[in-house]
Design a protein around this motif. Structure first.
Motif, PDB file in Angstrom:
ATOM      1  N   ARG A 168       1.718  66.762 -18.218  1.00  0.00           N
ATOM      2  CA  ARG A 168       3.054  67.010 -18.764  1.00  0.00           C
ATOM      3  C   ARG A 168       3.406  65.912 -19.768  1.00  0.00           C
ATOM      4  NH1 ARG A 168       6.295  68.131 -13.115  1.00  0.00           N
ATOM      5  NH2 ARG A 168       5.021  69.891 -12.398  1.00  0.00           N
ATOM      6  N   SER A 169       4.146  66.258 -20.802  1.00  0.00           N
ATOM      7  CA  SER A 169       4.581  65.279 -21.794  1.00  0.00           C
ATOM      8  C   SER A 169       5.691  64.425 -21.218  1.00  0.00           C
ATOM      9  CB  SER A 169       5.080  66.004 -23.054  1.00  0.00           C
ATOM     10  OG  SER A 169       6.177  66.814 -22.732  1.00  0.00           O
ATOM     11  N   ARG A 170       5.585  63.094 -21.465  1.00  0.00           N
ATOM     12  CA  ARG A 170       6.574  62.148 -20.944  1.00  0.00           C
ATOM     13  C   ARG A 170       7.535  61.748 -22.053  1.00  0.00           C
ATOM     14  NH1 ARG A 170       2.890  58.047 -17.237  1.00  0.00           N
ATOM     15  NH2 ARG A 170       2.132  59.625 -15.782  1.00  0.00           N
ATOM     16  N   THR A 171       8.720  62.241 -22.029  1.00  0.00           N
ATOM     17  CA  THR A 171       9.741  61.879 -23.002  1.00  0.00           C
ATOM     18  C   THR A 171      10.532  60.702 -22.483  1.00  0.00           C
ATOM     19  OG1 THR A 171      11.275  63.441 -21.991  1.00  0.00           O
ATOM     20  CG2 THR A 171       9.942  64.245 -23.831  1.00  0.00           C
ATOM     21  N   PRO A 172      10.863  59.688 -23.353  1.00  0.00           N
ATOM     22  CA  PRO A 172      11.610  58.524 -22.889  1.00  0.00           C
ATOM     23  C   PRO A 172      12.993  58.921 -22.408  1.00  0.00           C
ATOM     24  CG  PRO A 172      11.477  58.572 -25.293  1.00  0.00           C
ATOM     25  CD  PRO A 172      10.594  59.659 -24.787  1.00  0.00           C
ATOM     26  N   GLN A 173      13.305  58.466 -21.226  1.00  0.00           N
ATOM     27  CA  GLN A 173      14.612  58.755 -20.662  1.00  0.00           C
ATOM     28  C   GLN A 173      15.608  57.681 -21.072  1.00  0.00           C
ATOM     29  OE1 GLN A 173      15.283  61.493 -19.000  1.00  0.00           O
ATOM     30  NE2 GLN A 173      13.153  62.175 -19.194  1.00  0.00           N
ATOM     31  N   PRO A 174      16.847  58.008 -21.439  1.00  0.00           N
ATOM     32  CA  PRO A 174      17.838  57.002 -21.841  1.00  0.00           C
ATOM     33  C   PRO A 174      18.167  56.074 -20.689  1.00  0.00           C
ATOM     34  CG  PRO A 174      18.857  59.159 -21.520  1.00  0.00           C
ATOM     35  CD  PRO A 174      17.385  59.365 -21.428  1.00  0.00           C
ATOM     36  N   ALA A 175      18.401  54.791 -21.060  1.00  0.00           N
ATOM     37  CA  ALA A 175      18.754  53.795 -20.046  1.00  0.00           C
ATOM     38  C   ALA A 175      20.124  54.121 -19.470  1.00  0.00           C
ATOM     39  CB  ALA A 175      18.742  52.404 -20.661  1.00  0.00           C
ATOM     40  N   HIS A 176      20.272  53.814 -18.200  1.00  0.00           N
ATOM     41  CA  HIS A 176      21.506  54.130 -17.509  1.00  0.00           C
ATOM     42  C   HIS A 176      22.461  52.937 -17.587  1.00  0.00           C
ATOM     43  CE1 HIS A 176      19.746  57.805 -15.926  1.00  0.00           C
ATOM     44  NE2 HIS A 176      18.681  57.115 -15.543  1.00  0.00           N
ATOM     45  N   GLY A 177      23.750  53.217 -17.485  1.00  0.00           N
ATOM     46  CA  GLY A 177      24.769  52.187 -17.453  1.00  0.00           C
ATOM     47  C   GLY A 177      25.465  51.948 -18.767  1.00  0.00           C
ATOM     48  N   TRP A 178      24.940  52.435 -19.887  1.00  0.00           N
ATOM     49  CA  TRP A 178      25.580  52.248 -21.183  1.00  0.00           C
ATOM     50  C   TRP A 178      26.755  53.209 -21.321  1.00  0.00           C
ATOM     51  CZ3 TRP A 178      24.155  48.717 -25.018  1.00  0.00           C
ATOM     52  CH2 TRP A 178      22.997  47.993 -24.751  1.00  0.00           C
ATOM     53  N   LYS A 179      27.813  52.730 -21.934  1.00  0.00           N
ATOM     54  CA  LYS A 179      29.026  53.511 -22.096  1.00  0.00           C
ATOM     55  C   LYS A 179      29.322  53.721 -23.570  1.00  0.00           C
ATOM     56  CE  LYS A 179      30.881  51.523 -17.823  1.00  0.00           C
ATOM     57  NZ  LYS A 179      32.011  50.794 -17.190  1.00  0.00           N
ATOM     58  N   SER A 180      30.114  54.728 -23.850  1.00  0.00           N
ATOM     59  CA  SER A 180      30.456  55.041 -25.230  1.00  0.00           C
ATOM     60  C   SER A 180      31.617  54.172 -25.693  1.00  0.00           C
ATOM     61  CB  SER A 180      30.827  56.528 -25.355  1.00  0.00           C
ATOM     62  OG  SER A 180      32.006  56.806 -24.608  1.00  0.00           O
ATOM     63  N   GLY A 181      31.884  54.214 -26.995  1.00  0.00           N
ATOM     64  CA  GLY A 181      32.950  53.398 -27.553  1.00  0.00           C
ATOM     65  C   GLY A 181      34.333  53.841 -27.132  1.00  0.00           C
ATOM     66  N   ASP A 182      34.480  55.077 -26.625  1.00  0.00           N
ATOM     67  CA  ASP A 182      35.794  55.544 -26.191  1.00  0.00           C
ATOM     68  C   ASP A 182      36.218  54.939 -24.859  1.00  0.00           C
ATOM     69  OD1 ASP A 182      35.801  57.117 -28.459  1.00  0.00           O
ATOM     70  OD2 ASP A 182      34.928  58.848 -27.416  1.00  0.00           O
ATOM     71  N   GLU A 183      35.240  54.477 -24.071  1.00  0.00           N
ATOM     72  CA  GLU A 183      35.578  53.883 -22.782  1.00  0.00           C
ATOM     73  C   GLU A 183      36.042  52.441 -22.967  1.00  0.00           C
ATOM     74  OE1 GLU A 183      32.831  54.952 -19.507  1.00  0.00           O
ATOM     75  OE2 GLU A 183      31.565  55.763 -21.121  1.00  0.00           O
ATOM     76  N   LEU A 184      37.056  52.067 -22.228  1.00  0.00           N
ATOM     77  CA  LEU A 184      37.676  50.754 -22.376  1.00  0.00           C
ATOM     78  C   LEU A 184      36.845  49.685 -21.673  1.00  0.00           C
ATOM     79  CD1 LEU A 184      41.447  51.625 -21.836  1.00  0.00           C
ATOM     80  CD2 LEU A 184      40.206  51.344 -23.994  1.00  0.00           C
ATOM     81  N   ASP A 185      36.884  48.480 -22.244  1.00  0.00           N
ATOM     82  CA  ASP A 185      36.187  47.335 -21.673  1.00  0.00           C
ATOM     83  C   ASP A 185      37.194  46.211 -21.472  1.00  0.00           C
ATOM     84  OD1 ASP A 185      34.231  45.542 -20.825  1.00  0.00           O
ATOM     85  OD2 ASP A 185      33.873  44.832 -22.874  1.00  0.00           O
ATOM     86  N   THR A 186      37.005  45.466 -20.418  1.00  0.00           N
ATOM     87  CA  THR A 186      37.889  44.337 -20.112  1.00  0.00           C
ATOM     88  C   THR A 186      37.174  43.047 -20.475  1.00  0.00           C
ATOM     89  OG1 THR A 186      38.869  45.573 -18.292  1.00  0.00           O
ATOM     90  CG2 THR A 186      39.212  43.186 -18.315  1.00  0.00           C
ATOM     91  N   ALA A 187      37.779  42.255 -21.345  1.00  0.00           N
ATOM     92  CA  ALA A 187      37.174  40.994 -21.768  1.00  0.00           C
ATOM     93  C   ALA A 187      37.206  39.997 -20.619  1.00  0.00           C
ATOM     94  CB  ALA A 187      37.922  40.435 -22.973  1.00  0.00           C
ATOM     95  N   PRO A 188      36.247  39.062 -20.574  1.00  0.00           N
ATOM     96  CA  PRO A 188      36.273  38.032 -19.529  1.00  0.00           C
ATOM     97  C   PRO A 188      37.478  37.122 -19.702  1.00  0.00           C
ATOM     98  CG  PRO A 188      34.592  37.545 -21.172  1.00  0.00           C
ATOM     99  CD  PRO A 188      35.100  38.916 -21.468  1.00  0.00           C
ATOM    100  N   PRO A 189      37.873  36.400 -18.678  1.00  0.00           N
ATOM    101  CA  PRO A 189      39.019  35.497 -18.801  1.00  0.00           C
ATOM    102  C   PRO A 189      38.787  34.466 -19.908  1.00  0.00           C
ATOM    103  CG  PRO A 189      38.386  35.761 -16.505  1.00  0.00           C
ATOM    104  CD  PRO A 189      37.316  36.408 -17.313  1.00  0.00           C
ATOM    105  N   PRO A 190      39.778  34.197 -20.745  1.00  0.00           N
ATOM    106  CA  PRO A 190      39.579  33.245 -21.846  1.00  0.00           C
ATOM    107  C   PRO A 190      39.352  31.827 -21.327  1.00  0.00           C
ATOM    108  CG  PRO A 190      41.896  33.876 -21.667  1.00  0.00           C
ATOM    109  CD  PRO A 190      41.140  34.762 -20.724  1.00  0.00           C
TER     110      PRO A 190
END
Length: 635
Positions: A123-145
């Motif tokens: 069977r052909s092995r196609t690269p599977q996308p890495a898990h855990g990456w989020k899109s730009g629409d999802e919010l991120d919380t910056a670390p404490p300054p």
């Protein structure tokens, strides 16, 4: 029972058709056509095979010696089975966990019909996308300054209540004590080879060396092809200022004999060459160590810092020049520089001399950053920006433990970086972004004209920033659109250019025969640039008008050379008097002995000899009633 038999026949057909297409023959000892193909949940007790071996059901099947002969014998039976199987209505058994196996496609080109290579699946092995990456629409919380706590007041570290001339600021980096040491070492070096030279050497003192530095800085303001062009007379490119300060021969002799270290100690260091005690930078160490200390003592940087490499162009024999194909200056001496991103002040620098004798386990880039970033000098809470040569998760983690934030581009093959294969496509529209956070470190991938990979322990992945880009529509028309941009990319573009911000405008760099003289000229560039940055800081503190970079350099050259506002020296040298070329002569040969070719006539391509020369210049010049080359030369 009929349903189970049909399923087994279907799988057996596909197994033998794969063999017929050219797949590798699998030993029946390993893979037998047994009842394991069926789904056990649908079978009944009467359908189960007996557990004890019988005559009609052996425990194993002998491997076939010739698969093609066996297939030829089975083809008539397989054809009838296939026809009977095709007439049967296909059944979709949802309870079976096995994925349906499709018939392999015929291969094209080289290697057709040879089956899969060893160790590979059919069977052909196609690269599977890495898990855990989020899109730009999802919010991120910056670390404490981080709390910003510099050890000193930011800005210049001189008395701001008094006015500082450009010369005073320049002398923070080249003080009189250092200049006197350079003069002593230069005189010793010139005395060694004085007998081999055609010119007469005169010891240089502190005042004359400052004038020499002033003329070197003058060459950064007025660019001419060669040094000789600055002293040409009656030419389109003629300029009267250099000749009014120093003769061309004296300027060149100072350049040829410039030496920064003690000659006797140089010999001791050369004897250690090849050993661990040999210092490759000994030729510049007395000045270089003082210069680094002066850069730190005269100014304390603001919060945003940049670390980058700077190339000093040279091909002189040194033993450690580098080649960097992606730099505008490809051959030269590589410096690691720490600069203030807000104004371009060079805070600290280090010369790369090759592989260290005792490197750390984390690599050159890690060691270069750790040597430049010193909490004992800076304090804590600084933000450091760097490119992908330095960035690594290990470095960012250690900087965070020292209470330093970091941001920079990164290379995907660095150890500790999250796998990103298939996360984002190169054909994605401009502005597409993906991000993933690991503890306090965020990794961002963004599509602009190409894929950009950023890493930061300071910023969130996306704060809604946009940049304006020209995008071509389907009709071929360019239009300006707002493209989403990650916050680390915005801040990196804002603060990363501090290393080469001002030093590139007025440079005194010229080709030299010795590598340490090339480094000396670069230190002169840093000193003049840092002095101008200090002038801007003092003008802002004292609320006074500030000079442009060009006007500051002009004033600095005048003050170093001791010239008035009109550019004429305040004190002219009185040693420019005519004297005889011959040291000894008699009344019988005084008209012919010691005659030399007049240099003023030589520029006019006329050959005339004269017994007179200038005492200070050591230049033979005609001194006659109808031809006064001495006056023309010193005009």
């Amino acid at each position: 029972m009929e349903r189970k038999r049909t399923t087994n026949l279907h799988q057996a057909l596909e197994y033998f058709f794969e063999l017929e297409e050219g797949e590798n023959v699998v030993s029946l000892e390993d893979e037998t056509l047994s009842s394991d193909w069926s789904c056990g949940s649908d079978s009944s007790e009467e359908d189960e095979l007996p557990s004890t071996p019988t005559a009609s059901q052996p425990t194993y099947v002998q491997p076939v010696a010739n698969p093609e002969t066996a297939l030829g014998a089975l083809r008539p039976q397989l054809g009838s089975i296939k026809q009977e199987h095709d007439d049967t209505e296909p059944i979709n058994d949802q309870s079976c966990d096995e994925r349906p196996v499709s018939a392999p496609k015929p291969r094209r080109g080289r290697g057709r019909g040879r089956g899969t290579t060893r160790g590979q699946s059919s069977r052909s092995r196609t690269p599977q996308p890495a898990h855990g990456w989020k899109s730009g629409d999802e919010l991120d919380t910056a670390p404490p300054p981080l709390r910003f706590k510099p050890l000193r007041t930011q800005g210049v570290q001189v008395d701001t209540t008094v006015e500082h001339a450009p010369l005073n600021l320049f002398q923070q980096f080249f003080p009189p004590a250092v200049v006197r040491e350079i003069c002593q070492n230069t005189n010793k070096y010139a005395a060694q080879y004085a007998a081999e030279k055609r010119y007469t050497w005169q010891d240089v003192d502190e005042e004359e060396f400052y004038k020499f530095l002033g003329l070197v800085l003058f060459t950064s303001l007025v660019k001419l092809p060669s040094v000789q062009d600055y002293w040409k007379q009656n030419d389109v490119t003629s300029h009267p200022f250099p000749a009014s300060i120093m003769t061309r021969l004296r300027f060149q002799t100072l350049t040829w004999n410039l030496h920064l270290s003690d000659v006797e100690k140089d010999l001791e260091n050369d004897r250690k060459k090849g050993g661990p005690e040999h210092d490759k930078l000994f030729r510049i160490q007395p000045l270089f160590e003082h210069f680094r200390a002066a850069c730190k003592a005269s100014y304390h940087p603001r919060r945003q810092l940049a670390i980058d490499e700077r190339m000093v162009a040279t091909k002189a024999k040194a033993g450690f020049p580098q080649y960097m194909k992606n730099k505008p200056t490809k051959w030269g001496i590589k410096l690691f520089v720490l600069a203030d991103s807000s104004n371009g002040y060079t805070v600290d620098l280090a010369v790369y001399v090759g592989k260290a004798s005792n490197p750390s386990a984390h690599g050159l880039s890690y060691d270069a950053v750790m040597n430049l970033v010193q909490p004992g000098f800076l304090g804590t809470g600084y933000h450091i920006y760097m490119d992908n040569f330095y960035t690594s998760p290990k470095l960012f983690t250690d900087l965070a433990s020292m209470k330093f934030g970091a941001c920079g581009t990164y290379r995907e093959n660095r150890r500790g970086c999250p796998p990103s294969q298939g996360v984002i496509s190169k054909k994605s529209p401009r502005g597409t972004m993906r991000w993933i956070r690991q503890d306090s470190t965020v990794f961002v991938k963004w599509i602009d004209t190409r894929e950009v990979s950023m890493c930061s322990t300071i910023h969130p992945a996306n704060a809604g920033d946009t940049v304006r880009r020209k995008v071509r529509s389907k009709g071929g028309v360019l239009k300006v659109v707002d493209v989403p941009c990650p916050t680390p990319v915005m801040e990196y573009n804002k603060y990363m250019g501090g290393v080469d911000r001002l030093i590139q405008y007025y440079s005194v760099h010229r080709r030299q025969s010795r590598w340490y003289r090339t480094v000396f000229l670069h230190l002169l560039d840093i000193a003049s640039t840092n002095a101008y940055v200090m002038h801007l800081e003092l003008a802002a503190v004292r609320n006074q008008p500030r000079l442009s970079h060009k006007d500051f350099m002009v004033e600095l050259v005048k003050q170093l050379c001791g010239a008035e506002k009109a550019g004429v020296p305040v004190k002219r040298q009185t040693s420019h008097v005519p004297t005889a070329c011959a040291a000894e002569f008699s009344s019988s040969n005084r008209a012919t002995v010691g005659r030399r070719r007049c240099q003023q006539c030589a520029q006019k391509r006329v050959r005339n000899t004269t017994p007179w020369k200038c005492q200070a210049c050591d230049t033979p010049l005609c001194l006659l009633l109808d031809r006064n080359c001495f006056a023309e030369w010193h005009a």
